[in-house]
Design a protein around this motif. Structure first.
Motif, PDB file in Angstrom:
ATOM      1  N   HIS A   1       0.826  -1.209   0.000  1.00  0.00           N
ATOM      2  CA  HIS A   1       0.000   0.000   0.000  1.00  0.00           C
ATOM      3  C   HIS A   1       0.869   1.271   0.000  1.00  0.00           C
ATOM      4  O   HIS A   1       0.557   2.255  -0.681  1.00  0.00           O
ATOM      5  CB  HIS A   1      -0.936  -0.003   1.219  1.00  0.00           C
ATOM      6  CG  HIS A   1      -2.115  -0.901   1.055  1.00  0.00           C
ATOM      7  ND1 HIS A   1      -2.068  -2.233   1.342  1.00  0.00           N
ATOM      8  CD2 HIS A   1      -3.379  -0.642   0.612  1.00  0.00           C
ATOM      9  CE1 HIS A   1      -3.247  -2.778   1.103  1.00  0.00           C
ATOM     10  NE2 HIS A   1      -4.080  -1.823   0.662  1.00  0.00           N
TER      11      HIS A   1
ATOM     12  N   ALA B   1       1.479   6.559  -6.910  1.00  0.00           N
ATOM     13  CA  ALA B   1       0.346   7.410  -7.310  1.00  0.00           C
ATOM     14  C   ALA B   1       0.687   8.889  -7.148  1.00  0.00           C
ATOM     15  O   ALA B   1       0.385   9.720  -8.023  1.00  0.00           O
ATOM     16  CB  ALA B   1      -0.885   7.041  -6.474  1.00  0.00           C
TER      17      ALA B   1
ATOM     18  N   MET C   1       2.287   1.645  -3.521  1.00  0.00           N
ATOM     19  CA  MET C   1       1.260   2.105  -4.453  1.00  0.00           C
ATOM     20  C   MET C   1       0.928   3.576  -4.217  1.00  0.00           C
ATOM     21  O   MET C   1       0.725   4.361  -5.160  1.00  0.00           O
ATOM     22  CB  MET C   1      -0.002   1.245  -4.281  1.00  0.00           C
ATOM     23  CG  MET C   1       0.149  -0.171  -4.804  1.00  0.00           C
ATOM     24  SD  MET C   1       0.352  -0.243  -6.587  1.00  0.00           S
ATOM     25  CE  MET C   1      -1.205   0.403  -7.114  1.00  0.00           C
TER      26      MET C   1
ATOM     27  N   LEU D   1      -1.715   3.929 -13.194  1.00  0.00           N
ATOM     28  CA  LEU D   1      -1.498   3.168 -11.969  1.00  0.00           C
ATOM     29  C   LEU D   1      -2.089   1.757 -12.055  1.00  0.00           C
ATOM     30  O   LEU D   1      -1.637   0.846 -11.351  1.00  0.00           O
ATOM     31  CB  LEU D   1      -2.121   3.934 -10.787  1.00  0.00           C
ATOM     32  CG  LEU D   1      -1.784   3.431  -9.385  1.00  0.00           C
ATOM     33  CD1 LEU D   1      -0.290   3.533  -9.126  1.00  0.00           C
ATOM     34  CD2 LEU D   1      -2.568   4.214  -8.336  1.00  0.00           C
ATOM     35  N   TRP D   2      -3.079   1.546 -12.912  1.00  0.00           N
ATOM     36  CA  TRP D   2      -3.754   0.235 -12.973  1.00  0.00           C
ATOM     37  C   TRP D   2      -2.817  -0.901 -13.359  1.00  0.00           C
ATOM     38  O   TRP D   2      -2.814  -1.960 -12.715  1.00  0.00           O
ATOM     39  CB  TRP D   2      -4.930   0.336 -13.962  1.00  0.00           C
ATOM     40  CG  TRP D   2      -5.676  -0.978 -14.057  1.00  0.00           C
ATOM     41  CD1 TRP D   2      -6.631  -1.440 -13.235  1.00  0.00           C
ATOM     42  CD2 TRP D   2      -5.461  -1.984 -15.048  1.00  0.00           C
ATOM     43  NE1 TRP D   2      -7.065  -2.669 -13.615  1.00  0.00           N
ATOM     44  CE2 TRP D   2      -6.346  -3.045 -14.752  1.00  0.00           C
ATOM     45  CE3 TRP D   2      -4.623  -2.095 -16.148  1.00  0.00           C
ATOM     46  CZ2 TRP D   2      -6.403  -4.202 -15.515  1.00  0.00           C
ATOM     47  CZ3 TRP D   2      -4.695  -3.242 -16.909  1.00  0.00           C
ATOM     48  CH2 TRP D   2      -5.570  -4.289 -16.588  1.00  0.00           C
ATOM     49  N   PRO D   3      -1.962  -0.789 -14.416  1.00  0.00           N
ATOM     50  CA  PRO D   3      -1.049  -1.907 -14.711  1.00  0.00           C
ATOM     51  C   PRO D   3      -0.089  -2.202 -13.573  1.00  0.00           C
ATOM     52  O   PRO D   3       0.227  -3.362 -13.286  1.00  0.00           O
ATOM     53  CB  PRO D   3      -0.306  -1.441 -15.962  1.00  0.00           C
ATOM     54  CG  PRO D   3      -1.171  -0.403 -16.559  1.00  0.00           C
ATOM     55  CD  PRO D   3      -1.823   0.293 -15.427  1.00  0.00           C
TER      56      PRO D   3
ATOM     57  N   SER E   1      -0.644  -1.666 -10.350  1.00  0.00           N
ATOM     58  CA  SER E   1      -1.380  -2.345  -9.270  1.00  0.00           C
ATOM     59  C   SER E   1      -1.660  -3.803  -9.623  1.00  0.00           C
ATOM     60  O   SER E   1      -1.597  -4.695  -8.774  1.00  0.00           O
ATOM     61  CB  SER E   1      -2.684  -1.604  -8.974  1.00  0.00           C
ATOM     62  OG  SER E   1      -3.543  -1.621 -10.104  1.00  0.00           O
ATOM     63  N   ALA E   2      -1.981  -4.074 -10.923  1.00  0.00           N
ATOM     64  CA  ALA E   2      -2.216  -5.459 -11.344  1.00  0.00           C
ATOM     65  C   ALA E   2      -0.949  -6.296 -11.204  1.00  0.00           C
ATOM     66  O   ALA E   2      -0.993  -7.459 -10.769  1.00  0.00           O
ATOM     67  CB  ALA E   2      -2.723  -5.479 -12.790  1.00  0.00           C
TER      68      ALA E   2
ATOM     69  N   THR F   1      -3.575   9.592 -14.161  1.00  0.00           N
ATOM     70  CA  THR F   1      -2.825   8.949 -13.068  1.00  0.00           C
ATOM     71  C   THR F   1      -3.399   7.572 -12.756  1.00  0.00           C
ATOM     72  O   THR F   1      -2.678   6.585 -12.604  1.00  0.00           O
ATOM     73  CB  THR F   1      -2.862   9.838 -11.822  1.00  0.00           C
ATOM     74  OG1 THR F   1      -2.267  11.102 -12.132  1.00  0.00           O
ATOM     75  CG2 THR F   1      -2.108   9.201 -10.674  1.00  0.00           C
ATOM     76  N   LEU F   2      -4.737   7.507 -12.642  1.00  0.00           N
ATOM     77  CA  LEU F   2      -5.376   6.220 -12.360  1.00  0.00           C
ATOM     78  C   LEU F   2      -5.149   5.228 -13.498  1.00  0.00           C
ATOM     79  O   LEU F   2      -4.960   4.030 -13.267  1.00  0.00           O
ATOM     80  CB  LEU F   2      -6.876   6.431 -12.125  1.00  0.00           C
ATOM     81  CG  LEU F   2      -7.252   7.261 -10.888  1.00  0.00           C
ATOM     82  CD1 LEU F   2      -8.770   7.454 -10.823  1.00  0.00           C
ATOM     83  CD2 LEU F   2      -6.747   6.599  -9.614  1.00  0.00           C
ATOM     84  N   LEU F   3      -5.183   5.694 -14.726  1.00  0.00           N
ATOM     85  CA  LEU F   3      -4.984   4.803 -15.869  1.00  0.00           C
ATOM     86  C   LEU F   3      -3.571   4.231 -15.870  1.00  0.00           C
ATOM     87  O   LEU F   3      -3.364   3.055 -16.156  1.00  0.00           O
ATOM     88  CB  LEU F   3      -5.266   5.573 -17.169  1.00  0.00           C
ATOM     89  CG  LEU F   3      -5.128   4.766 -18.462  1.00  0.00           C
ATOM     90  CD1 LEU F   3      -6.154   3.636 -18.473  1.00  0.00           C
ATOM     91  CD2 LEU F   3      -5.314   5.674 -19.678  1.00  0.00           C
TER      92      LEU F   3
END
Length: 457
Positions: free
Chosen positions: A14, A21, A17, A61-63, A65-66, A57-59
């Protein structure tokens, strides 16, 4: 190096991440920095400070986080697959598998789970081995026992039988899968009838020209949720023969003892009377002859009591009105009736039960009880009929109490030892029993308990 815990793994993930972010969002909103913008003449991002920066930023961050989720979840997924495989093998009865406790990327909790799982498998393997050894021992004992065992399933088919059952019921052939009718067809008629009767007890059959006695016992129970019936057939010929010989020996010893006790004084008295008559001294002859008559009367009473005990017929059950029966009993042997007589009639053999109560009341009076303390109490419900005779006599010590119901056992000088034994025989012939109990303030209570319907066992 100590393995990190699952909580530490998740906390670091966390934090990482969150840092990623913040870095991405700062790069999108603040880039280029003011001094780079002046020095290099760079233009600022077109979406700096807008909502599009948050979406981008969210877009981005998704890879990431995956990737981190896969990195943390891969050891747990491998462990769950391994645990699923071992659990399925446990379901099939295979407890031989173990799991590696030091899996790459596994945290402390997962390694502890693996160790606990391996310990469980080790315990199950040991229990399985011990159970197999006990089953082998039990099978060896049951297969070689002289008692014939036959197990039937819900469809009355033979589910299991031991060697003695196959020898007795199937002439040595296998009985597995046969129904009860097929088994009965292979048996002698008396044995087939006993199996079909559905009751426990002794029966006699002839095998190879020799008469054999067997005891049949059966029990219904649930096995793996399905109703089953177990038959046990025990050969009783030798045991009954030994008991018969022992009973005859006891009878012969008792008769010999009683006859000698009476015939020896009679012989001595007769010799003395002869001597006195030869001398012409007749004044004592009448006394000697009276003594001979008393001893002869005692011997006659003993033999008559023995004959009555030995020839007890089967009870003739009938409905009996209490008041006339109790009036007749009181005329033969007095007693004090405790409480009212039952309103509904009793069902028993009136003559036999009258004889049993006469014996009990006679014993109560002879035990030194005051006549008014010799009491009879009747209790009757839908299940049982109880007749209790109590007194305030000398009672019995524990040794005498244990032996009192045995035939020919008596502590009285002139007793035959058959009164209580006859009462017990009558009670058991009616399907009941008799019980002796010391009273707390002295005396004895004797209770005859019979089935209320009067069905003899």
């Amino acid at each position: 190096m100590r393995t990190p815990t699952l909580q530490l793994h998740l906390s670091l993930s966390h934090l990482l991440m969150g840092a990623c972010a913040l870095g991405m969002h700062a790069a999108l909103t603040l880039w280029p920095l003011p001094w780079l913008e002046q020095a290099l003449g760079l233009a600022r991002w077109p979406f700096a400070g807008s909502a599009a920066a948050l979406a981008l930023t969210l877009l981005l961050l998704w890879p990431l986080s995956a990737l981190m989720a896969w990195w943390h979840g891969a050891p747990l997924a491998r462990l769950l697959r391994a645990l699923q495989g071992t659990v399925l093998r446990y379901r099939d009865g295979d407890f031989s598998s173990t799991l590696a406790t030091h899996t790459a990327g596994a945290c402390t909790e997962l390694q502890a789970l693996l160790q606990a799982h391996n310990a469980l498998g080790h315990t199950l393997r040991e229990q399985r081995q011990q159970l197999a050894q006990r089953e082998l021992l039990l099978d060896a004992v049951v297969q070689n026992t002289p008692v014939a065992l036959l197990l039937l399933d819900a469809q009355d088919r033979v589910a299991w039988s031991n060697l003695a059952a196959r020898q007795l019921l199937g002439q040595g052939r296998a009985l597995q899968g046969l129904d009860l009718n097929a088994v009965q067809a292979l048996c002698p008629p008396a044995l087939a009838q006993a199996l079909q009767s559905g009751s426990n007890g002794l029966f006699c059959t002839t095998q190879e020209g020799v008469q054999e006695h067997y005891h049949l016992w059966q029990q219904h129970f649930l096995l793996l949720g399905s109703p089953h019936r177990l038959y046990l057939l025990r050969r009783m010929t030798r045991e009954l023969s030994r008991q018969e010989v022992a009973a005859w020996k006891r009878v012969i010893r008792t008769l010999s003892h009683e006859l000698n006790n009476s015939l020896a004084p009679i012989s001595s008295l007769a010799h003395s009377a002869t001597e006195l008559l030869a001398r012409g001294q007749t004044e004592r002859t009448a006394q000697l002859l009276a003594s001979i008559g008393q001893r002869a009367t005692h011997l006659h009473q003993f033999l008559a009591a023995y004959a009555q005990f030995a020839k007890l017929p089967a009870p003739q059950i009938q409905a009996v009105q209490w008041q006339p029966w109790l009036t007749r009993l009181a005329a033969l042997m007095p007693f004090d009736l405790q409480g009212p007589a039952p309103s509904s009639p009793g069902h028993f053999d009136p003559a036999q039960l009258e004889q049993a109560l006469i014996n009990l009341l006679k014993n109560a009076h002879e035990a030194g009880s005051p006549p008014e303390q010799v009491q009879l109490r009747l209790q009757q419900d839908s299940q049982r009929l109880q007749l209790c005779v109590s007194d305030r006599g000398c009672g019995m010590n524990p040794t005498v109490l244990d032996q009192a119901l045995l035939p020919f056992y008596s502590t009285k000088r002139s007793g035959t030892g058959l009164g209580l034994a006859l009462a017990r025989e009558i009670a058991e012939a009616h399907g009941g029993h008799i019980q002796l109990r010391q009273r707390s303030n002295g005396g004895l209570s004797v209770t005859i308990s019979l089935p209320a319907g009067g069905v003899a066992a």
